[in-house]
Write an enzyme that holds these catalytic residues in place. Structure first.
Site, PDB file in Angstrom:
ATOM      1  CG  HIS A 249      -2.024  -1.032   1.093  1.00 46.26           C
ATOM      2  ND1 HIS A 249      -3.111  -1.072   1.933  1.00 46.26           N
ATOM      3  CD2 HIS A 249      -2.201  -2.056   0.219  1.00 46.26           C
ATOM      4  CE1 HIS A 249      -3.907  -2.070   1.592  1.00 46.26           C
ATOM      5  NE2 HIS A 249      -3.361  -2.687   0.550  1.00 46.26           N
ATOM      6  CD  GLU A 251      -2.209   4.092   3.092  1.00 50.49           C
ATOM      7  OE1 GLU A 251      -3.412   4.237   3.380  1.00 50.49           O
ATOM      8  OE2 GLU A 251      -1.810   3.356   2.164  1.00 50.49           O
ATOM      9  CB  CYS A 276      -6.796  -0.606   4.619  1.00 51.94           C
ATOM     10  SG  CYS A 276      -5.107  -1.228   4.719  1.00 51.94           S
ATOM     11  CB  CYS A 279      -2.266   1.086   6.199  1.00 49.89           C
ATOM     12  SG  CYS A 279      -1.660   0.390   4.647  1.00 49.89           S
TER      13      CYS A 279
END
Length: 333
Positions: A249, A251, A276, A279
Site C-alpha cells: 500500500h 502508506e 485501511c 495500514c
C-alpha cells in the site's frame, strides 16, 4: 485578489463579475482589445495588459475583476502573478440563445446587438467565438482553475449559488499546507499501476516532506498492471482476499522509505484515500501524530477506532471546489 472571467457568448461572465462587485467588494478593470479603441478617462481602463498588471501589482491587496481575458498572450502574463485566478463561465447553447433574445428586449440592451440574428447565425458566431484557431476562447477556458456551468435563469438563484462556492477563498491562489501536501499525494498516486485502485501518500514533519509512496507490487516483481498481483487482476471485491494481495500500500511504501528514525513525534501522513485497517496499525506503531485523507474507504470505521485508541488524530480534508462546477447541482447540494 484579481479574478479574470472568460466564456462563451451570453454565458453569464459579466453577471458573475457583477456578483463579485456587489457582494465581495471587487472593482472591475477593463482592457482594450485593440489599439484603435478610444481610451476613456476612466482610471480603471488600460491600453495594454502590462499597464493593467502593473496597476494591480501595486494594489494587490484589493479585489479586482475583469472580463477582458480574450487571448492566451494576455492570460500568459496574468497567470505569472500570485494574486490572479482565471474562472470560465459557460452554458448550453440553447440557454445562451434564450439569454441573447432576452437581452434584445432589455431597455439597457446595447445598440450593437444584431436583432435579425437567427439561431443558426448565433450558433455559428458562438462556434467561431470558442473554436476559431486564430483566437477562439477554448484554450483559455481549458486553463481555468474553476469552470462554472451556469444554467440559471434567475439572478437571485445564481447569486445564492455562487455564494456557496466561496470563490474568494485565498487557498485558490496559494494552496494551504493541507491542500499542498494532498496535491502531492494525488500526484504520487499517478505513479501507481495497481489494478484495483490508485493511492498516493506523503509523509510530512514540520512542513517538510519526509517521503512519498504509492501502491503497487514490491521491487523485483512484475508490476500489478502487467499481471503481477493475481488478486488485483481477478477483480475481487473490496476487502476480499487481502491476505493473497502482493501489492504494497502507498502508506506502507512511504513508511518504509522514511524509516522510523526519520518519522518521530509530530509527523503527519497525507493520503488521498483513508488508510485501511492493516495500514492503520502500522501507522500507529511508528508514532505518527496525525492522518489527513480526502476520500473514504470501506474500512473507515475500523481505522478510526484504531487511531482513536492509539491517540492518532484522523481528519478528512475537503478543499474548495475547483475544476468543473455545475451551479445547478451546487444549488441542490
Amino acid at each position: 485578489m484579481f479574478v479574470g472571467l472568460c466564456g462563451g457568448i451570453c454565458s453569464g461572465k459579466r453577471t458573475v463579475a457583477q456578483y463579485l462587485i456587489e457582494h465581495h467588494g471587487f472593482t472591475r478593470l477593463r482592457l482594450q482589445h485593440s489599439a484603435n479603441e478610444p481610451l476613456t478617462d476612466d482610471k480603471h481602463t488600460f491600453r495594454t495588459i502590462d499597464d493593467l498588471v502593473n496597476f494591480v501589482t501595486t494594489q494587490w491587496q484589493r479585489r479586482w475583476v475583469t472580463t477582458d481575458v480574450y487571448c492566451e498572450a494576455v492570460l500568459d502574463i496574468l497567470v505569472r502573478r500570485p494574486f490572479f485566478i482565471l474562472i470560465s463561465v459557460d452554458a448550453p447553447v440553447n440557454v445562451r440563445w434564450k439569454r441573447f433574445q432576452r437581452r434584445l428586449t432589455s431597455p439597457t440592451s446595447s445598440p450593437q446587438l444584431d436583432e435579425d440574428l437567427s439561431l443558426e447565425d448565433f450558433v455559428l458566431r458562438s462556434d467561431d467565438h470558442l473554436f476559431n484557431p486564430n483566437g477562439g476562447l477554448l484554450p483559455l477556458i481549458s486553463r481555468a482553475t474553476i469552470r462554472l456551468l451556469n444554467t440559471s435563469s434567475d439572478l437571485a438563484h445564481l447569486y445564492a449559488t455562487l455564494g456557496k462556492l466561496d470563490l474568494t477563498n485565498e487557498d485558490r491562489l496559494r494552496p494551504s499546507w493541507d491542500q499542498y501536501f494532498m496535491q502531492l499525494a494525488s500526484l504520487a498516486a499517478q505513479r501507481s499501476n495497481c489494478m484495483k485502485r490508485r493511492v498516493g501518500c506523503v509523509l510530512v514533519r514540520e512542513k517538510r516532506v519526509i517521503s512519498t509512496g504509492y501502491n503497487g507490487t514490491p521491487r523485483g516483481l512484475k508490476n500489478c498492471g502487467e499481471g503481477g498481483c493475481p488478486r488485483c487482476n481477478d477483480a475481487q471485491g473490496s476487502g476480499v482476499g487481502l491476505s493473497t494481495c502482493l501489492c504494497i500500500h502507498a502508506e506502507e511504501n512511504a513508511l518504509l522509505e522514511a524509516g522510523r528514525e526519520r518519522i518521530r513525534e509530530g509527523a503527519i501522513l497525507y493520503c488521498d484515500t483513508c488508510p485501511c485497517l492493516t495500514c492503520s496499525i502500522k501507522i500507529a506503531q511508528v508514532g505518527i501524530s496525525e492522518v489527513v485523507y480526502s476520500q473514504g474507504y470501506s474500512m473507515d470505521g475500523e481505522t478510526a477506532a484504531v487511531f482513536r485508541e492509539a491517540g492518532v488524530q484522523l481528519r478528512q480534508f475537503s478543499p474548495p471546489p475547483n475544476g468543473l462546477v455545475h451551479l445547478e447541482k451546487q444549488a441542490i447540494a
